[in-house]
Write a protein that holds these residues in place. Structure first.
Motif, PDB file in Angstrom:
ATOM      1  N   SER A 226      53.478  31.050  41.848  1.00 42.83           N
ATOM      2  CA  SER A 226      54.652  30.301  42.250  1.00 42.83           C
ATOM      3  C   SER A 226      54.213  29.153  43.158  1.00 42.83           C
ATOM      4  N   VAL A 227      54.723  27.939  42.882  1.00 44.02           N
ATOM      5  CA  VAL A 227      54.319  26.763  43.665  1.00 44.02           C
ATOM      6  C   VAL A 227      55.564  25.995  44.110  1.00 44.02           C
TER       7      VAL A 227
ATOM      8  N   SER B  45      49.305  27.120  36.950  1.00 43.07           N
ATOM      9  CA  SER B  45      48.030  27.801  36.758  1.00 43.07           C
ATOM     10  C   SER B  45      46.963  27.285  37.723  1.00 43.07           C
ATOM     11  N   PHE B  46      47.197  26.070  38.291  1.00 39.83           N
ATOM     12  CA  PHE B  46      46.215  25.477  39.188  1.00 39.83           C
ATOM     13  C   PHE B  46      46.898  24.525  40.157  1.00 39.83           C
ATOM     14  N   VAL B  47      46.398  24.506  41.393  1.00 40.97           N
ATOM     15  CA  VAL B  47      46.830  23.526  42.388  1.00 40.97           C
ATOM     16  C   VAL B  47      45.577  22.978  43.069  1.00 40.97           C
TER      17      VAL B  47
ATOM     18  N   HIS C 218      45.359  31.549  40.621  1.00 43.99           N
ATOM     19  CA  HIS C 218      45.996  32.834  40.908  1.00 43.99           C
ATOM     20  C   HIS C 218      44.957  33.810  41.455  1.00 43.99           C
ATOM     21  N   GLY C 219      45.323  34.543  42.476  1.00 44.07           N
ATOM     22  CA  GLY C 219      44.426  35.529  43.060  1.00 44.07           C
ATOM     23  C   GLY C 219      43.532  34.982  44.164  1.00 44.07           C
TER      24      GLY C 219
ATOM     25  N   GLY D  85      47.640  35.093  47.207  1.00 46.24           N
ATOM     26  CA  GLY D  85      47.157  35.327  45.856  1.00 46.24           C
ATOM     27  C   GLY D  85      48.198  35.046  44.788  1.00 46.24           C
ATOM     28  N   GLU D  86      49.472  34.983  45.204  1.00 44.12           N
ATOM     29  CA  GLU D  86      50.582  34.843  44.261  1.00 44.12           C
ATOM     30  C   GLU D  86      51.332  33.519  44.364  1.00 44.12           C
TER      31      GLU D  86
END
Length: 124
Positions: free
Chosen positions: A5-6, A21-23, A36-37, A74-75
């Motif tokens: 979640s972003v 999926s990526f930041v 994630h994680g 992580g989430e």
């Protein structure tokens, strides 16, 4: 690949919320990429940086950010910028004019630098 979640929020408005999926962000300690994680982390954003978000739908979101913080578990990732704008909303000619103006304030120069970086990253 698992998603997270972003939230990308500036003082004046929420720019984007969703699953990603990526930041990637530019911090005072250097560039950081979050998947994630990722271990929990808190970072300070640079004044003339960009944030890149790859959404779960495959969309690439790029924003110029001007200071602020981000936090990651992580989430989830929360980006809290002093100000931010999407690359697609930036007037690149105006930003370049500010960079060329020797009388522009340091704050205006910093914001224009971030704007140019965001537009260039969006084109890449």
């Amino acid at each position: 690949m698992a998603d997270m979640s972003v939230d990308l929020v500036a003082i004046e408005r929420r720019l984007w919320t969703g699953e990603a999926s990526f930041v990637g962000a530019q911090t005072t300690e250097g560039q950081i990429g979050i998947l994630h994680g990722h271990e929990p982390v808190l970072g300070q954003l640079v004044e003339d940086g960009i944030v890149t978000i790859e959404s779960s739908a495959g969309e690439k979101i790029i924003a110029a950010v001007h200071g602020g913080f981000f936090s990651c578990t992580g989430e989830s990732v929360r980006i809290l910028a002093e100000s931010a704008e999407f690359a697609g909303d930036i007037d690149i000619d105006a930003a370049r004019a500010v960079l060329a103006d020797p009388n522009a304030s340091e704050q205006a120069q910093s914001a224009a630098t971030a704007q140019v970086r965001a537009v260039e990253a969006a084109k890449a």
